[in-house]
Design a protein around this motif. Structure first.
Motif, short mmCIF file in Angstrom:
data_model
loop_
_atom_site.label_atom_id
_atom_site.label_comp_id
_atom_site.label_asym_id
_atom_site.label_seq_id
_atom_site.Cartn_x
_atom_site.Cartn_y
_atom_site.Cartn_z
N MET A 67 27.54 55.23 53.72
CA MET A 67 26.46 54.37 53.79
C MET A 67 26.61 53.09 53.98
SD MET A 67 25.20 54.48 49.86
CE MET A 67 25.16 56.34 49.88
N PRO A 68 26.05 52.13 54.55
CA PRO A 68 26.33 50.77 54.36
C PRO A 68 26.54 50.13 53.05
CG PRO A 68 24.26 51.04 55.89
CD PRO A 68 24.51 52.26 54.99
N LEU A 69 27.81 49.16 53.01
CA LEU A 69 27.89 48.37 51.93
C LEU A 69 26.66 48.17 51.03
CD1 LEU A 69 30.47 47.85 50.13
CD2 LEU A 69 30.51 45.64 51.42
N GLU A 70 25.69 47.32 51.65
CA GLU A 70 24.72 46.76 51.03
C GLU A 70 23.84 47.99 50.27
OE1 GLU A 70 26.31 44.16 53.81
OE2 GLU A 70 25.67 46.17 54.34
N ARG A 71 23.68 48.96 50.80
CA ARG A 71 22.98 50.16 50.17
C ARG A 71 23.74 50.68 49.07
NH1 ARG A 71 21.23 55.07 53.82
NH2 ARG A 71 20.92 55.64 51.58
N ALA A 72 25.22 50.64 49.08
CA ALA A 72 25.79 51.21 47.95
C ALA A 72 26.21 50.27 46.75
CB ALA A 72 27.29 51.53 48.27
N TYR A 73 26.05 49.05 47.04
CA TYR A 73 26.10 48.09 45.94
C TYR A 73 25.21 46.77 46.25
CZ TYR A 73 30.64 50.81 45.26
OH TYR A 73 31.37 51.43 45.15
N GLU A 74 24.56 46.36 45.08
CA GLU A 74 23.68 45.18 45.35
C GLU A 74 24.46 43.93 45.55
OE1 GLU A 74 21.65 42.68 41.96
OE2 GLU A 74 20.17 44.25 42.66
N TYR A 75 25.91 43.84 45.10
CA TYR A 75 26.64 42.78 45.46
C TYR A 75 28.17 43.30 45.44
CZ TYR A 75 29.70 38.51 44.71
OH TYR A 75 30.77 37.89 44.64
N PHE A 76 28.98 42.73 46.39
CA PHE A 76 30.31 43.28 46.64
C PHE A 76 31.17 41.87 46.95
CE2 PHE A 76 34.26 45.34 47.91
CZ PHE A 76 34.12 46.50 47.36
N ASP A 77 31.83 41.46 45.81
CA ASP A 77 32.91 40.47 46.12
C ASP A 77 34.04 40.54 46.96
OD1 ASP A 77 34.30 38.08 45.98
OD2 ASP A 77 34.48 38.21 43.82
N PRO A 78 33.85 39.99 48.14
CA PRO A 78 34.83 40.17 49.35
C PRO A 78 36.12 39.66 48.83
CG PRO A 78 33.46 38.12 49.83
CD PRO A 78 33.09 38.86 48.62
N THR A 79 36.41 38.92 48.03
CA THR A 79 37.61 38.44 47.42
C THR A 79 38.24 39.34 46.29
OG1 THR A 79 37.10 36.04 47.72
CG2 THR A 79 39.09 36.52 46.29
N PRO A 80 39.47 39.96 46.33
CA PRO A 80 39.75 40.85 45.60
C PRO A 80 40.49 40.41 44.31
CG PRO A 80 41.45 40.48 47.12
CD PRO A 80 40.39 39.95 47.55
N VAL A 81 40.16 41.10 43.13
CA VAL A 81 40.71 40.68 41.83
C VAL A 81 41.98 40.88 41.70
CG1 VAL A 81 40.43 41.19 39.33
CG2 VAL A 81 38.22 41.36 40.68
N ALA A 82 42.59 41.91 42.18
CA ALA A 82 44.17 42.25 42.50
C ALA A 82 44.31 43.01 43.52
CB ALA A 82 44.44 43.04 40.83
N ALA A 83 45.56 42.81 44.31
CA ALA A 83 45.86 43.44 45.19
C ALA A 83 47.27 44.06 45.03
CB ALA A 83 46.12 42.65 46.66
N ALA A 84 47.36 45.47 45.36
CA ALA A 84 48.73 46.13 44.91
C ALA A 84 48.99 46.88 46.24
CB ALA A 84 48.30 47.25 43.70
N SER A 85 50.11 47.72 46.13
CA SER A 85 50.76 48.43 47.23
C SER A 85 49.92 49.67 47.87
CB SER A 85 52.26 48.85 46.88
OG SER A 85 52.15 49.76 45.86
N PHE A 86 49.24 50.41 46.95
CA PHE A 86 48.36 51.29 47.19
C PHE A 86 46.93 50.90 47.46
CE2 PHE A 86 51.39 54.96 45.24
CZ PHE A 86 52.41 54.64 46.07
N GLY A 87 46.45 50.03 46.71
CA GLY A 87 44.86 49.64 46.82
C GLY A 87 44.77 48.36 46.23
N GLN A 88 43.49 47.92 46.38
CA GLN A 88 42.97 46.65 45.60
C GLN A 88 41.81 46.65 44.91
OE1 GLN A 88 43.61 44.50 49.28
NE2 GLN A 88 41.58 43.99 49.47
N VAL A 89 41.38 45.91 44.16
CA VAL A 89 40.23 45.76 43.27
C VAL A 89 39.03 44.87 43.33
CG1 VAL A 89 39.38 45.95 40.96
CG2 VAL A 89 41.54 47.24 41.50
N HIS A 90 38.15 45.16 43.65
CA HIS A 90 36.89 44.09 43.84
C HIS A 90 35.79 44.20 42.66
CE1 HIS A 90 37.91 42.96 48.14
NE2 HIS A 90 38.78 43.91 48.05
N ARG A 91 35.30 43.20 42.49
CA ARG A 91 34.08 42.95 41.71
C ARG A 91 33.08 43.54 42.34
NH1 ARG A 91 36.78 38.94 38.22
NH2 ARG A 91 36.97 40.00 36.30
N ALA A 92 31.84 44.04 41.69
CA ALA A 92 30.74 44.39 42.47
C ALA A 92 29.68 44.85 41.45
CB ALA A 92 30.89 45.72 43.28
N ARG A 93 28.32 44.84 41.84
CA ARG A 93 27.09 45.07 41.21
C ARG A 93 26.32 46.20 41.57
NH1 ARG A 93 25.76 40.26 40.53
NH2 ARG A 93 24.23 40.15 42.37
#
Length: 566
Positions: free
Chosen positions: A114-140
């Motif tokens: 589904m589109p990102l806007e349907r999955a989350y009301e808000y999704f921060d494009p700037t990651p909280v942390a970036a690692a070798s396997f993945g990265q973490v974003h805040r959302a609502r």
């Protein structure tokens, strides 16, 4: 999908790096000693090891992916690598740039369908942390989902696009390198590299399965469901797949942030005690534990001062990141118990036998040097308490430690993965707790759990200790009779002494003499060819080419015969 050409180039680059340093070490450790230059080779051995580690650090940062995990994993393998290497690798972090948000959006939408806007009301494009396997974003979460789960603030862990292909290629390259190294008898006798690599592969593949991580988080929370001081973030399964993991946002005060803890009215020493209790309860009671409890994975969450139930604690410890978890299987638990019993009885042979039974010491090991070293350890320090040990001259500790480390380093040790994770969990916990409370003592913290285990065993430990004491008493009672038998054999001239080490040395001397003759022939032919080349080029060339035969014997005969000797 990662470009096939890039994956092939990555594979070749890893192999080139490994081949380069393998040839370098082959030159120093095999070729130079053939010419009597052992001291030259040994003089800068540790410097070379550190240089290789630094080069690997650069390679890992450049390639990212599994290579960073390799460095982090090997930095904790003190049983395999010397400290000069682990010291260079222990600072290796996930020093990789964040993935472009466009790719993150595509990945999330593809996984959730589904589109990102349907999955989350808000999704921060700037990651909280970036690692070798993945990265973490805040959302609502959107309103309906927030009502269903009871919260709206979440963090979304997104797997790096193409990481599965990268891991597959990296593992293929590492398996190739391991097969090369495993052909070297000196290495294969000390480390089971293919097995070590496979255990690393299992850990890495589990880390990129986010459904497995979500299940780990729920299992951890269930184990502490009756403990109001320990918490874990809730999983939003409707927004999670194998490559996407959505969790309640548990961000709070980092456990090592002294200033914020004190400002919140929280005693850091009390936090240290609770962390220690939580970790040892995981290890000894649940036998399922967080294997990476570094400060970034634990938050201290202050309670709401206006909460209705004032009986609840004023703060909680919240663990996150459950990708690396460990189990304490029954056989390992029994092995640890036998090891503790042998250590309590100061029985060096028994301790070595228990270590061998757990697979920590490879079967090919000659255990006598380790038994002697442990015997000296028990004789000198075995009866001392913690306060007495603090009074020992530091230079004596250092001298004994260097001598003991030298013995241990020559032994073919390899810790089972679960055992390694236990050591890692305890050491990291002890480090964090000591930082919070300078007077923290890990042995004092572990005593209540050890006593509780002894009670739960129903006296089994006491019985084992009694059995060990009877065995030792029987040995003491039989000792005079055994000494008398030895004396009788000596008088009769029937005492035989097995000296496999002496036989081996005689064979080595014989091989060295043969190779010395070959070295003389090589030198004579080469110098002779150089001298006559000006007057008779044909004969000179023949002599120079002919010198390659005795040279080959000098360089390679030792490799073939070493396999026979060992």
């Amino acid at each position: 999908m990662t470009d096939t050409r890039q994956l092939r180039a990555r594979y070749r680059r890893i192999l080139r790096f490994a081949a380069r340093y393998m040839v370098l070490e082959w030159w120093f450790e095999l070729v130079l000693p053939r010419f009597g230059l052992e001291r030259v080779a040994a003089r800068r051995r540790l410097v070379r090891a550190a240089r290789i580690a630094r080069s690997f650090h650069g390679l890992a940062v450049d390639l990212g992916g599994l290579m960073i995990k390799v460095g982090q994993f090997m930095s904790s393998r003190l049983d395999v690598l010397p400290s000069e290497i682990t010291r260079e690798l222990e600072g290796l972090q996930d020093e990789v740039p964040a993935v472009d948000f466009t790719l993150i959006r595509e990945s999330v939408e593809r996984e959730l369908g589904m589109p990102l806007e349907r999955a989350y009301e808000y999704f921060d494009p700037t990651p909280v942390a970036a690692a070798s396997f993945g990265q973490v974003h805040r959302a609502r979460l959107i309103a309906n989902d927030a009502v269903d789960v009871g919260f709206s603030a979440v963090v979304v862990k997104v797997q790096r696009p193409g990481i599965a292909d990268i891991i597959t290629v990296d593992l293929a390259a590492l398996r190739r390198v391991a097969s090369w190294l495993n052909r070297v008898r000196f290495i294969s006798r000390r480390v089971d590299l293919p097995a070590l690599l496979e255990e690393f592969a299992i850990i890495s593949l589990r880390e990129i399965d986010y459904l497995n991580e979500g299940s780990n988080a729920e299992r951890f929370a269930e184990n502490f469901v009756d403990d109001p001081r320990i918490d874990a973030p809730e999983v939003v399964w409707e927004r999670s797949t194998r490559r996407i993991l959505t969790l309640a946002d548990a961000t709070a005060i980092k456990i090592n942030d002294h200033a914020k803890l004190v400002a919140a009215g929280i005693d850091p020493a009390e936090v240290a005690d609770e962390l220690s209790r939580a970790m040892f309860e995981q290890l000894f009671m649940h036998r399922f534990f967080h294997a990476d409890p570094h400060p970034g994975n634990i938050f201290v969450t202050p309670a709401d001062p206006d909460r209705a139930d004032q009986s609840t604690p004023e703060w909680t410890l919240t663990f996150i990141d459950f990708g690396m978890m460990g189990d304490v299987p029954e056989n390992l638990s029994r092995g640890l118990q036998r090891l503790i019993i042998a250590a309590a009885a100061r029985d060096a042979p028994g301790l070595v036998a228990s270590v061998r039974d757990m697979g920590i010491l490879l079967r090919s090991a000659e255990s006598a040097p380790l038994e002697r070293a442990l015997g000296e350890l028990f004789d000198r320090f075995g009866g001392m308490g913690f306060s007495e040990l603090q009074q020992v001259d530091p230079q004596e500790f250092r001298a004994f430690g260097n001598e003991f480390s030298e013995v241990v380093r020559t032994m073919p040790f390899q810790l089972p993965e679960n055992f390694l994770l236990i050591i890692r969990a305890i050491s990291v916990t002890s480090g964090v707790a000591s930082d919070l409370n300078s007077s923290y003592n890990v042995w004092t913290a572990i005593e209540p759990f050890a006593a509780r285990l002894a009670r739960d065993e129903g006296g089994g430990t006491v019985k084992e200790l009694a059995k060990q004491a009877l065995s030792s008493a029987g040995l003491i009672l039989r000792l005079p009779q055994q000494l008398e038998s030895v004396a009788t054999l000596m008088q009769r001239g029937q005492l035989a002494v097995e000296t496999p080490g002496a036989d081996k040395r005689l064979r080595m001397i014989e091989l060295l003499v043969r190779r010395l003759i070959s070295a003389v022939l090589f030198t004579a032919l080469l110098i002779g060819g150089i001298l006559v080349r000006d007057t008779d080029p044909t004969i000179g060339l023949v002599l120079i080419i002919g010198s390659a035969l005795p040279l080959a014997h000098v360089l390679f005969a030792g490799v073939v015969n070493r396999n026979r000797l060992f």
